[in-house]
Motif scaffolding. Sequence first.
Motif, short mmCIF file in Angstrom:
data_model
loop_
_atom_site.label_atom_id
_atom_site.label_comp_id
_atom_site.label_asym_id
_atom_site.label_seq_id
_atom_site.Cartn_x
_atom_site.Cartn_y
_atom_site.Cartn_z
N HIS A 8 -15.47 -4.78 -4.18
CA HIS A 8 -14.63 -3.84 -4.17
C HIS A 8 -14.53 -3.41 -5.75
O HIS A 8 -14.54 -4.38 -6.47
N ALA A 34 -6.44 -9.10 -1.82
CA ALA A 34 -6.11 -9.37 -0.56
C ALA A 34 -6.74 -7.88 0.30
O ALA A 34 -7.30 -8.22 1.56
N ALA A 35 -6.37 -6.97 -0.16
CA ALA A 35 -6.97 -5.81 0.62
C ALA A 35 -8.47 -5.62 0.51
O ALA A 35 -8.99 -5.34 1.72
N GLU A 85 0.86 -1.35 0.07
CA GLU A 85 0.03 0.18 0.06
C GLU A 85 0.88 1.24 0.02
O GLU A 85 1.78 1.31 0.79
N ARG A 142 -10.65 -8.06 0.59
CA ARG A 142 -11.13 -9.14 1.42
C ARG A 142 -11.06 -8.56 2.90
O ARG A 142 -12.04 -8.71 3.65
N ARG A 143 -10.16 -7.64 3.10
CA ARG A 143 -10.00 -7.25 4.61
C ARG A 143 -11.31 -6.28 4.98
O ARG A 143 -11.41 -6.08 5.86
N THR A 144 -11.69 -5.81 3.87
CA THR A 144 -12.99 -4.72 4.21
C THR A 144 -14.20 -5.45 4.01
O THR A 144 -15.30 -4.94 4.44
N THR A 155 -8.66 1.20 -1.89
CA THR A 155 -6.99 0.34 -2.12
C THR A 155 -6.00 1.46 -2.96
O THR A 155 -6.68 1.99 -3.86
#
Length: 230
Positions: free
Chosen positions: A76, A102-103, A7, A105-107, A48
Amino acid sequence: MDVTVRELDGMAEWTGAAALYREVFGYTEPEWGLSPRLLAALGENAGTVIGAFTGDGTLTGFCYGFTGVEAGELYHYSQAAVVKAGFQGAGLGRLLKYAQAAAARRTGARTMRWTFDPYALRNAHFNFAVLGATGIRFLPDFYREPGTDRVLVSWELTDAAPEGSRGRTGHGGESILVAAGERCAAPDPQDRAWLRQQLLTRFATGGRLVGVARPEGDPGRVAYLFEDEA
């Protein structure tokens, strides 16, 4: 290639990403720019903002996106991904997409969406054969300008990881065959108009685009491979 994907953080990196975005797309008009402050806001609000750096610290790739909702479904939306000239074709786009997944999925998102030019064969190959995304909607003149047709794709994030790639070559129940050049489908205007109408019709009747591939022994055409919506 020694590459770090992470990031982005700080005004210098956001500004560098905005400059790379303009460079790759060849944008010169101010209205086509990307605000570093927007990237800062996205990073703090379930968006993201991801970059790819070579070993010497050069920013060679960048993608960004934001959270969307349709009919109660959280997803997303990947707005853009760019790779610096000279580094394209080396797998950086794929690394950026998996990092973005991957980012996302974290949301709490289970799918990621984006649009692409359905006549650009390299993009179609990447979306379907490499990532395994599915075309769910045809969007004619998406940007309200002629020549901006797009297909909206959805990518399941459950197994969206480099080691678990499930790219598809397309095994649809129906196909649309059309003449194609090296880089684009239907380069002739009449063929393009015909293909556009075929895509409109097939999506409107519940089709899902799962692949765009050249038929074996027929290099002068491509097949748009569809499955019916489950």
